[in-house]
Each structure stands twice: as C-alpha cells, then as structure tokens.
Design an enzyme around this catalytic site. Sequence first.
Site, mmCIF file in Angstrom:
data_model
loop_
_atom_site.group_PDB
_atom_site.id
_atom_site.type_symbol
_atom_site.label_atom_id
_atom_site.label_comp_id
_atom_site.label_asym_id
_atom_site.label_seq_id
_atom_site.Cartn_x
_atom_site.Cartn_y
_atom_site.Cartn_z
ATOM 1 N N ASP A 46 0.750 2.116 1.086
ATOM 2 C CA ASP A 46 0.460 2.649 -0.406
ATOM 3 C C ASP A 46 1.321 3.763 -0.611
ATOM 4 O OD1 ASP A 46 -1.568 2.949 -2.453
ATOM 5 O OD2 ASP A 46 -2.480 4.314 -0.989
ATOM 6 N N ASP A 79 6.341 3.688 -4.752
ATOM 7 C CA ASP A 79 5.949 4.710 -5.960
ATOM 8 C C ASP A 79 7.001 5.443 -6.548
ATOM 9 O OD1 ASP A 79 4.809 6.232 -7.724
ATOM 10 O OD2 ASP A 79 3.243 7.031 -6.412
ATOM 11 N N GLY A 134 -8.557 11.725 -5.816
ATOM 12 C CA GLY A 134 -8.916 12.596 -5.424
ATOM 13 C C GLY A 134 -10.611 12.320 -6.177
HETATM 14 O O1 G3H Z 1 -3.782 5.045 -3.338
HETATM 15 C C1 G3H Z 1 -5.004 5.570 -3.029
HETATM 16 C C2 G3H Z 1 -5.813 5.774 -3.948
HETATM 17 O O2 G3H Z 1 -5.412 5.546 -5.291
HETATM 18 C C3 G3H Z 1 -7.197 6.322 -3.643
HETATM 19 O O3 G3H Z 1 -7.746 7.307 -4.656
HETATM 20 O O4 G3H Z 1 -8.718 8.869 -3.203
HETATM 21 O O5 G3H Z 1 -9.596 8.781 -5.402
HETATM 22 O O6 G3H Z 1 -10.191 7.048 -4.092
HETATM 23 P P1 G3H Z 1 -9.102 8.197 -4.375
HETATM 24 ZN ZN ZN Z 2 -3.061 5.913 -5.291
#
Ligand code: G3H
Ligand code: ZN
Length: 283
Positions: free
Chosen positions: A81, A103, A180
């Site tokens: 990720d 990314d 977040g």
């Molecule tokens: O790549 C990971 C996320 O986009 C998670 O986002 O921490 O807001 O659930 P989040």
């Molecule tokens: Zn993310």
Amino acid sequence: MLVSLKPLLSHAMIHKYAVGSFNVANFEMMEVVIQTAVSLKSPVIVSTSSAEARYLGPKVAVAMAKSLAKKHNAQIVLHLDHGDSFEMAMQCIRAGYTSVMFDGSHHPLDENIRITQEVVRAAHAVGVSVEGEVGRIQGVEDDLTVSEQDASMSDVGEATRFVKETAVDALAVAIGNAHGFYLKEPKLDMVRLQEIQQSTQKPIVLHGGTGIPEDQVQQAIKLGIAKMNVASRVRRAFMTAVYDELKVNPQTTEVRDVMKPGRLAMANEIESSMKMMNSIGQL
Ligand code: G3H
Ligand code: ZN
C-alpha cells in the site's frame, strides 16, 4: 495461497461490492484479517504500507501471509500500500507480493506516469497487479503528511491519461476522502467519481475508509469503487483494547492474554467494514 488483485476487483465490479484492504503491522493483525475474511466468506486484501513492509521485512510478510493463508485455507492478496518508490515496489514483488501500489501522487503528472509505467512493466511481467494514484489524498499515512492546502482532487482528464498511458489495474482517487480520522463528516464527490470511472473503465480505489458514512460507501460502490482501504479504525481498535487490558491487568507477563482483546476488537471493526462494502458471502 496468494493471488493477484485483478480478478478479485473484476468480480467486485460485476457483483457491486468492494474488496476491503486492511493494513497490518504484525502477525496478530495479519491473522485476524485473514481469519475474519474466511469466517465471513469475504474476499480480502492484506496490505502493508511501505513503512509496515520495512518493519516486517517484505520476505517475512510474504512468508507469514503464505503460511497463514495455508493454515486458514484462504486465497488472499498481499498488497504493498502506498509504495513510496520504484525500488520498494521491486523489493516487494521480488519477495512474493501479488499486488503493489505505486503512489506517485506527490510527483508532477508526467513523472508519476513515467515511474508508474516502469512499475507496471516489471510487475505485469511476473503477474503482479498494480494500483496507481492521481490527485493527492489529504491526511497522514506512514511518514507522509498531506495538508489541506497540498491535497488536490483527482482531475478526470489527468486520470484518463494516467490510466491510458500506464495500464494500471486499479486507480486510487482523491474525491473528498482523507487518511486518518475525519474532523468533520466527509462528502465524497460522486459526480467526479462517476466521470473518472466511466472515462477510465477501471476499478476505482477509495482510500481513507475510516469514517466514511455507510450511505456514501454504498453509493460509491454503485459508481465504480471496487476496493476500499481501511486502516485507522482497525489500528485504533486493536491498540485501545490492548491498552484497556493492560490497565485492568497491569502485572501480566503474558503477551498472548494481552493480544486476545486486541484481536477481538480488530475482528469487529473488520466485520463492520466488510458489511458496509457488501463483500460478506461473496466467496
Ligand atoms: O491506504 C490506507 C488507507 O487509505 C487507510 O485510510 O486510515 O483513513 O482508514 P484510513
Ligand atoms: Zn491510503
């Protein structure tokens, strides 16, 4: 067994659900994600951010994922990720990840396209799927903080060009989502999402899954979201439960006992996220 992302997302697009991508930083988290998915007959993506991949070591992450998938008789995707460089993506592919995100959203579009093309070329040569990103998602993920001023919505024309020139398998977008916990309720730009999906014809990825209201998630799925990333609510639930257990039982020397409530709390968050995404029973 570890499988690639592409067929999972095609199935999700046809059957109108999203596959949950959950970040893991240790053995317990990885096992709970897999166990919960198996018990709910839901497809699932186990993700490590670049920092989580470095923390575990890509080879260890792959060994853990393979043996846990075998133990629970599961088919899962192991995904990088927010891959932060070409090198990181290659390390994960070499170790055995079945999907990677590059990314490059902080680069100018041409540079983002150029590096993503290189990642796609290497990844596709060995059957690994690639997710790219256009636009900048606000919030904190890993060592990367994107302020409100620096964040930018994905542009339909840029997204179309990006997908055409890179041949990514999935596209992450910024449509009002953020990483977040949200300070105020998000409002996703559904028109933008629909336009991006229609013009790219690709599965779209919704990051920042923590705190997006269920009705918006449901509508976004109808408009082409096939993967949703969830991290903060699961991490927070795990740590809060461990903390509460230690408060009740501060003298304990037994790690397993402390992990147990953490595991349960995580499983509940994963289940409620999967419900929201309509992925339960899709296996
Ligand atoms: O790549 C990971 C996320 O986009 C998670 O986002 O921490 O807001 O659930 P989040
Ligand atoms: Zn993310």
